[in-house]
Design an enzyme around this catalytic site. Structure first.
Site, PDB file in Angstrom:
ATOM      1  N   GLY A 212      43.405  -4.201  39.604  1.00  0.00           N
ATOM      2  CA  GLY A 212      44.011  -3.629  40.808  1.00  0.00           C
ATOM      3  C   GLY A 212      45.501  -3.453  40.615  1.00  0.00           C
ATOM      4  N   ASP A 239      48.376   8.048  36.245  1.00  0.00           N
ATOM      5  CA  ASP A 239      49.077   9.185  36.854  1.00  0.00           C
ATOM      6  C   ASP A 239      48.503   9.494  38.238  1.00  0.00           C
ATOM      7  OD1 ASP A 239      50.579   9.447  34.527  1.00  0.00           O
ATOM      8  OD2 ASP A 239      49.075  10.747  33.615  1.00  0.00           O
TER       9      ASP A 239
HETATM   10  O1  RIB Z   1      48.913   9.619  31.160  1.00  0.00           O
HETATM   11  C1  RIB Z   1      48.034  10.482  30.479  1.00  0.00           C
HETATM   12  C2  RIB Z   1      48.823  11.614  29.853  1.00  0.00           C
HETATM   13  O2  RIB Z   1      49.687  11.076  28.878  1.00  0.00           O
HETATM   14  C3  RIB Z   1      48.008  12.640  29.134  1.00  0.00           C
HETATM   15  O3  RIB Z   1      47.580  13.675  29.972  1.00  0.00           O
HETATM   16  C4  RIB Z   1      48.920  13.070  28.004  1.00  0.00           C
HETATM   17  O4  RIB Z   1      49.321  14.414  28.075  1.00  0.00           O
HETATM   18  C5  RIB Z   1      50.111  12.135  28.049  1.00  0.00           C
HETATM   19  O5  RIB Z   1      51.198  12.704  28.675  1.00  0.00           O
END
Ligand code: RIB
Length: 310
Positions: A212, A239
């Site tokens: 988590g 991300d």
């Molecule tokens: O966090 C994943 C990303 O890290 C990928 O999409 C790759 O392009 C790098 O930037």
């Protein structure tokens, strides 16, 4: 409105039984390309899963790799400020994904390295500036300074890991890191809570993979246990977490709720191959939030893992 300033890469992905070690060759499966780059992935996550009005400043080459990146971002509803760099290739990333859903990534930044301090667009109407560390550090610092002066909240996802100087840390309102990145910044291998205390940033959120996440807000701590899913590919999960966290804050959520939404979205991102292709819809996030209410025992176990008072 959120402004993401950061990288865009075309990801070249091969799945294999395991990630090769130094000097090792492994035979993988079919090869695929996916739109990626930490900045672009976070912009797509903010716009799609987070439903926030999102713009992105990015640099692309004048080549065939740029088009799928533009298409993915605009398809998610992200407005683009593109710096076109005819002398540089569009950023690329070479990714091996193992059967246990982990990955190893090597980035060739190319055009991402041309994003310069003077490229920052006007900040009118922007609530949060979201950045990462796949573009030049001098530009990240210049954008943070401009945003601070304009009253825009500065959010930095300090990935990939590197040490950061006190001047830059002093410009950040919210820092998002994983455990390894946290240790790179503090230079200390200690418990999560103790490490969070080292940083002179008002809010620090550390993602803890399948456990988590944990945040320090001033002197206070929040935890959010992970959501249970069957992972296929963890690329872009961090991300998705960052984009959704900032989107929720932009829309007025309190940090605890934003962490919960971000954890759910990043768990779902692990169930689909690719980075931007794996960012879930808001309906899928809402369904997971409803299916898996926060479990008090799991939250307590996470507090103990982080070294927080019982
Ligand atoms: O966090 C994943 C990303 O890290 C990928 O999409 C790759 O392009 C790098 O930037």
């Amino acid at each position: 409105m959120i402004l993401v300033a950061g990288s865009a890469n075309l990801d070249f992905v091969v799945r294999a039984s395991h990630i090769p070690g130094p000097g090792e060759t492994v035979l993988g499966q079919a090869f695929h390309t996916f739109p990626g780059g930490k900045g672009a992935n976070q912009a797509v996550a903010a716009a799609r899963a987070g439903g926030a009005s999102t713009r992105m400043l990015l640099a692309l080459g004048d080549d065939a790799y740029a088009r799928p990146l533009e298409d993915s971002l605009t398809g998610a509803g992200v407005q683009l400020h593109i710096v076109r760099s005819p002398d540089q290739a569009t950023g690329t990333a070479f990714i091996c994904v193992s059967d246990d859903a982990e990955n190893a990534i090597t980035v060739a930044p190319g055009a991402n390295n041309t994003l310069a301090p003077q490229h920052l667009p006007a900040l009118d109407g922007v609530s949060h500036l979201l950045m990462q560390l796949e573009t030049p550090l001098a530009s990240v610092a210049a954008y943070a300074r401009a945003a601070r002066a304009a009253g825009v909240k500065v959010v930095l996802n300090a990935a990939p890991a590197q040490s950061l100087d006190a001047d830059l840390l002093g410009l950040i309102d919210i820092l998002v890191v994983n455990e390894g990145e946290l240790a790179s910044i503090t230079g200390r291998q200690v418990g999560v809570a103790e490490n969070l205390q080292q940083l002179p940033v008002p809010v620090v959120v550390v993602t803890l993979g399948a456990r988590g996440c944990c945040a320090r807000v001033g002197e206070h701590y929040l935890v959010q246990p992970a959501f249970a899913v069957a992972p296929v590919d963890t690329t872009g999960a961090g991300d998705t977490f960052c984009g959704v966290l900032v989107a929720a804050l932009d829309q007025g959520a309190v940090l605890q709720d934003a962490m919960r939404q971000a954890c759910a979205a990043s768990a779902l991102a692990c169930t689909v191959a690719g980075a931007q292709s794996s960012v879930p819809t808001p309906d899928a996030v809402a369904a997971l939030l409803q299916q898996q209410p926060t479990d008090a025992a799991a939250a307590q176990a996470l507090r103990e893992f982080c070294g927080l008072a019982i």
